[in-house]
Design a protein around this motif. Sequence first.
Motif, mmCIF file in Angstrom:
data_model
loop_
_atom_site.group_PDB
_atom_site.id
_atom_site.type_symbol
_atom_site.label_atom_id
_atom_site.label_comp_id
_atom_site.label_asym_id
_atom_site.label_seq_id
_atom_site.Cartn_x
_atom_site.Cartn_y
_atom_site.Cartn_z
ATOM 1 N N LYS A 142 0.864 -1.206 0.000
ATOM 2 C CA LYS A 142 0.000 0.000 0.000
ATOM 3 C C LYS A 142 0.893 1.247 0.000
ATOM 4 O O LYS A 142 0.650 2.196 -0.747
ATOM 5 C CB LYS A 142 -0.913 0.013 1.224
ATOM 6 C CG LYS A 142 -1.750 1.300 1.321
ATOM 7 C CD LYS A 142 -2.819 1.245 2.381
ATOM 8 C CE LYS A 142 -3.594 2.539 2.411
ATOM 9 N NZ LYS A 142 -5.037 2.364 2.374
ATOM 10 N N GLU B 290 1.811 -0.219 -4.918
ATOM 11 C CA GLU B 290 1.708 -1.408 -5.785
ATOM 12 C C GLU B 290 0.368 -2.080 -5.526
ATOM 13 O O GLU B 290 0.040 -2.363 -4.360
ATOM 14 C CB GLU B 290 2.808 -2.382 -5.344
ATOM 15 C CG GLU B 290 3.658 -2.961 -6.423
ATOM 16 C CD GLU B 290 4.640 -3.944 -5.790
ATOM 17 O OE1 GLU B 290 4.702 -5.072 -6.252
ATOM 18 O OE2 GLU B 290 5.319 -3.552 -4.811
ATOM 19 N N LYS B 291 -0.404 -2.351 -6.559
ATOM 20 C CA LYS B 291 -1.721 -2.976 -6.378
ATOM 21 C C LYS B 291 -1.565 -4.436 -5.920
ATOM 22 O O LYS B 291 -0.688 -5.156 -6.426
ATOM 23 C CB LYS B 291 -2.515 -2.938 -7.678
ATOM 24 C CG LYS B 291 -2.954 -1.540 -8.067
ATOM 25 C CD LYS B 291 -4.209 -1.122 -7.306
ATOM 26 C CE LYS B 291 -4.738 0.206 -7.848
ATOM 27 N NZ LYS B 291 -5.845 0.732 -7.047
ATOM 28 N N THR C 128 -2.899 -8.263 -5.613
ATOM 29 C CA THR C 128 -3.797 -9.177 -6.338
ATOM 30 C C THR C 128 -4.181 -10.348 -5.430
ATOM 31 O O THR C 128 -3.323 -10.959 -4.787
ATOM 32 C CB THR C 128 -3.121 -9.715 -7.607
ATOM 33 O OG1 THR C 128 -1.871 -10.323 -7.254
ATOM 34 C CG2 THR C 128 -2.854 -8.603 -8.591
ATOM 35 N N THR D 52 -10.401 3.726 1.862
ATOM 36 C CA THR D 52 -9.009 3.429 1.470
ATOM 37 C C THR D 52 -8.066 4.571 1.882
ATOM 38 O O THR D 52 -6.964 4.329 2.380
ATOM 39 C CB THR D 52 -8.939 3.179 -0.052
ATOM 40 O OG1 THR D 52 -9.781 2.058 -0.347
ATOM 41 C CG2 THR D 52 -7.534 2.895 -0.533
ATOM 42 N N LYS E 269 -12.122 0.879 -8.379
ATOM 43 C CA LYS E 269 -10.680 0.694 -8.612
ATOM 44 C C LYS E 269 -9.764 1.463 -7.661
ATOM 45 O O LYS E 269 -8.554 1.365 -7.774
ATOM 46 C CB LYS E 269 -10.338 1.010 -10.061
ATOM 47 C CG LYS E 269 -10.571 2.427 -10.485
ATOM 48 C CD LYS E 269 -10.167 2.528 -11.937
ATOM 49 C CE LYS E 269 -10.010 3.947 -12.375
ATOM 50 N NZ LYS E 269 -9.679 4.036 -13.789
ATOM 51 N N CYS F 215 -9.465 0.937 -4.523
ATOM 52 C CA CYS F 215 -8.967 0.079 -3.440
ATOM 53 C C CYS F 215 -7.491 -0.250 -3.698
ATOM 54 O O CYS F 215 -7.012 -0.166 -4.830
ATOM 55 C CB CYS F 215 -9.776 -1.216 -3.378
ATOM 56 S SG CYS F 215 -11.490 -0.928 -2.928
ATOM 57 N N ASP F 216 -6.788 -0.668 -2.645
ATOM 58 C CA ASP F 216 -5.361 -0.979 -2.795
ATOM 59 C C ASP F 216 -5.120 -2.298 -3.519
ATOM 60 O O ASP F 216 -4.011 -2.562 -3.980
ATOM 61 C CB ASP F 216 -4.699 -1.024 -1.408
ATOM 62 C CG ASP F 216 -4.830 0.306 -0.681
ATOM 63 O OD1 ASP F 216 -4.370 1.320 -1.244
ATOM 64 O OD2 ASP F 216 -5.421 0.341 0.409
ATOM 65 N N GLY F 217 -6.160 -3.137 -3.558
ATOM 66 C CA GLY F 217 -6.040 -4.407 -4.275
ATOM 67 C C GLY F 217 -7.411 -4.877 -4.705
ATOM 68 O O GLY F 217 -8.423 -4.233 -4.394
ATOM 69 N N GLN F 218 -7.437 -5.989 -5.415
ATOM 70 C CA GLN F 218 -8.706 -6.543 -5.893
ATOM 71 C C GLN F 218 -8.737 -8.035 -5.614
ATOM 72 O O GLN F 218 -7.708 -8.708 -5.694
ATOM 73 C CB GLN F 218 -8.860 -6.317 -7.411
ATOM 74 C CG GLN F 218 -8.933 -4.861 -7.829
ATOM 75 C CD GLN F 218 -10.216 -4.154 -7.366
ATOM 76 O OE1 GLN F 218 -11.277 -4.759 -7.249
ATOM 77 N NE2 GLN F 218 -10.117 -2.859 -7.081
#
Length: 269
Positions: free
Chosen positions: A16, A20-21, A23, A197, A211, A213-216
């Motif tokens: 975060k 970097e996103k 996954t 977030t 989109k 959010c820090d990740g998905q």
Amino acid sequence: MAIIPQHTTKTIVAMKKSGEKITVLTAYDYLFGKLLDEAGIDIILVGDSLGNVVQGKSTTLSVTLDEIIYHTKLVRRAVKRALVVADMPFLSYQISEEDAIRNCGRVMKETGAEAIKLEGGEAVAETIHRLTSVGIPVMGHLGLTPQSVHQFGGYQLRGKEKREAQQMKRDAKLLEQSGCFAIVLEKIPSSLASAITKSVSIPTIGIGAGKQCDGQVLVTHDMLGLFEEFTPKFVRKYLNLSQDIRSAFQHYRDDVQKGKFPNEKESFS
Ligand code: KIV
């Protein structure tokens, strides 16, 4: 090839900070755990969604602790780099803090998972505090929490009304203060997910939460087009595997029926 180190809850939180996103996908067995890990997915969640996509149930409520332990062991055996998170089933952490520590501790000891996930805000904040203080890393889950489907009266978007949105923002802060290393935000407006977030220092992992959010995260069987019964609007299908698999099965059936399988090369002399 660069050696990518094994993820920890700390490396996930650091993502975060570095922008970097993150996954995340689900797995319930060795083969999918291995494929996801080899593809470089950061977190593999052994979700109680196994109740839907593996067991064919309409809700996740009947998933048991023993089932989560069984499936997490299968996944853990395959994974070298990703963080493995086990989803705590309904009523395995809500009854008392003692019960929660016993059940989450059992999952950690028996499966080798690096963290657990549980659903809820204020109502479980004290429990999360106890869990994290005894060394059990916790991923929170807010918004459309499927274990509360009957309380909600369905799988509708959550946090649309101001009061519920305000409570969710407070819940996210509480989860952060209780020691969560990340929070899943499920099926809430993108603007609310974005505000949450920005307000917390731990990563948010969205599913139907936009989109920002820090990740998905997605359920793997949904994004592969393996689970056909219902596809939520927020799922992107990267394959239509069910169709391909059905057609391979039909092809095999035809080959056997017509005497085309096995051929000489596939037989012994
Ligand atoms: O059970 C599950 O797979 C989940 C994800 C959808 C977040 O909770």
